[in-house]
Write a protein that holds these residues in place. Structure first.
Motif: not given
Length: 423
Positions: A156-157, A254, A386
């Motif tokens: 991630k992201p 996130v 995102a």
């Protein structure tokens, strides 16, 4: 450590060399217009549930794209699982590729560096690729892996702008069509206590959801001195450049955004907020503080607070959801529970999630490959995570309300001149 891609792909964010523009836009429009993905959110936990230990049926040839701290740390976990062979290594920096290659006993002929190293890795006979490089380049590298017929384990992201998020979601759909696995390495939804809390919320445990509060607090990133763009790509120095990391709201928090979308079951419709740069004499463009209010299509409100300051607050990634009958908290590190209402659950302490979550994901990825599970539900939500982070970032910097529909319609990449880097 972390590897960029070629100049054309970097500046455009989206690599269309292996898919026609018409096909890509068709996929992107379908993703953007899709209804809230409650079903995908509901099965997230099912895919991410802890996998029972069993002797690996065979070894999967794995390629590591990004050989820095986390990349090498994850490669060690892949090896310890027993079902993977580190077959190839790629990093922009040759010294990091060679160091990782020695550590994991990779043939020198399969240690690649430079802008195109990831392409050579994908052509080296790997079955799966772990994309653990600078966030800016996750979409292009993951998309290229899918087009090459390679399974994807992604950090991630998954993206830092709208074109990248849409490309990743299109790549997830393409992976399913090609009978490939694509798993995003979020750790928070793998915890059994968090899974139980969210399950009970989805069963109506909160009553009617009214609002959500989430936080993402981390130590300060700092601004290490750099002389060239190449310097900025080494040893985490990319964090303080928004066009490489996506800023604090995207790169770090996130995790919290992912948890909220998992619990609510869809992405928000709009956002308004503010961002603040509080450090003195800033050299780079990142902002230490974001305060965002999101609104969902049914009027549910969500406040997201993130910071990277020297104020001695503990690192935190969590959320609290407030219904008309109960309250739920899910955490990355702390206590998770559902208090009150018809589905009361005392919960418990979430511990060692940073490593245990990654271990679970590595095991799940292996099982998905050998058992031929191609549904890939984590990818769609990771793209929405995102998009939600980008929506908050844009609303805060524009200092006005921005809708998700407007954001996707603009489809603006984060531009960055990375000319002069070696191929």
């Amino acid at each position: 450590m972390n590897q960029p891609t070629d100049k054309q792909a970097m500046n455009a964010t989206v690599d269309l060399r292996k898919a026609s523009r018409r096909e890509f836009l068709k996929r992107s429009a379908a993703v953007a217009a899709a209804a809230p993905l409650a079903d995908a959110a509901a099965v997230w936990a099912a895919e991410q549930s802890p996998v029972e230990a069993s002797p690996p049926a065979r070894k999967i040839k794995l390629g590591l794209i990004g050989c820095g701290g986390r990349g090498s740390w994850l490669a060690d976990l892949f090896q310890k699982h027993g079902g993977y062979e580190i077959h190839a290594i790629a990093d922009y920096f040759d010294d990091l590729a060679q160091r990782a290659g020695e550590r994991f006993q990779v043939d020198p002929a399969r240690r690649f560096s430079g802008l195109h190293g990831y392409q050579r890795l994908l052509a080296s006979g790997v079955e799966a690729a772990a994309v653990i490089n600078v966030p800016r380049f996750h979409p292009v590298h993951a998309h290229a892996a899918v087009e090459a017929g390679v399974h994807v384990f992604a950090a991630k992201p998954v993206a830092i702008d709208v074109p990248g998020a849409l490309l990743v979601q299109a790549a997830g759909k393409r992976a399913t069509e090609k009978q490939l696995c694509f798993l995003v390495d979020y750790q928070l939804p793998t915890d059994p206590i968090n899974i139980e809390v969210v399950k009970r919320v989805h069963e109506g445990g909160l009553g009617q959801l009214a609002h959500v509060d989430s936080v993402g607090f981390s130590p300060p990133w700092g601004e290490p001195p750099v002389a060239t763009v190449e310097d900025r790509l080494r040893q985490g120095r990319w964090l303080s450049t928004i066009a490489l990391s996506g800023d604090v709201i995207t790169e770090n928090t996130v995790h919290s955004i992912n948890a909220v979308l998992w619990l609510v079951g869809r992405r928000p419709a709009s956002a308004i907020g503010r961002a603040l740069c509080r450090r003195q004499n800033p050299r780079d463009d990142y902002r230490e503080v974001y305060l965002i209010t999101y609104e969902f299509d049914d009027g549910v409100l969500w406040t997201h607070r993130c910071q990277s300051l020297r104020n001695q607050l503990e690192w935190a990634l969590d959320l609290t959801a407030y219904g008309d009958q109960a309250t739920a908290t899910i955490s990355y590190r702390g206590k998770s529970f559902l208090r009150g209402g018809p589905k009361h659950y005392g919960g418990g302490q979430v511990v060692s999630l940073y490593d245990q979550g990654a271990i679970r994901n590595i095991a799940t990825f292996y099982q998905n490959i050998v058992q031929q599970r191609w549904d890939n539900p984590t990818v769609q939500q990771a793209g929405d995570d995102a998009l939600t982070a980008v929506l908050g970032r844009e609303a805060a910097t524009r200092r006005c309300c921005v809708t998700m529909e407007e954001l996707i319609g603009e489809n603006q990449p984060l531009g960055l001149d990375l000319s002069g880097l070696k191929t």
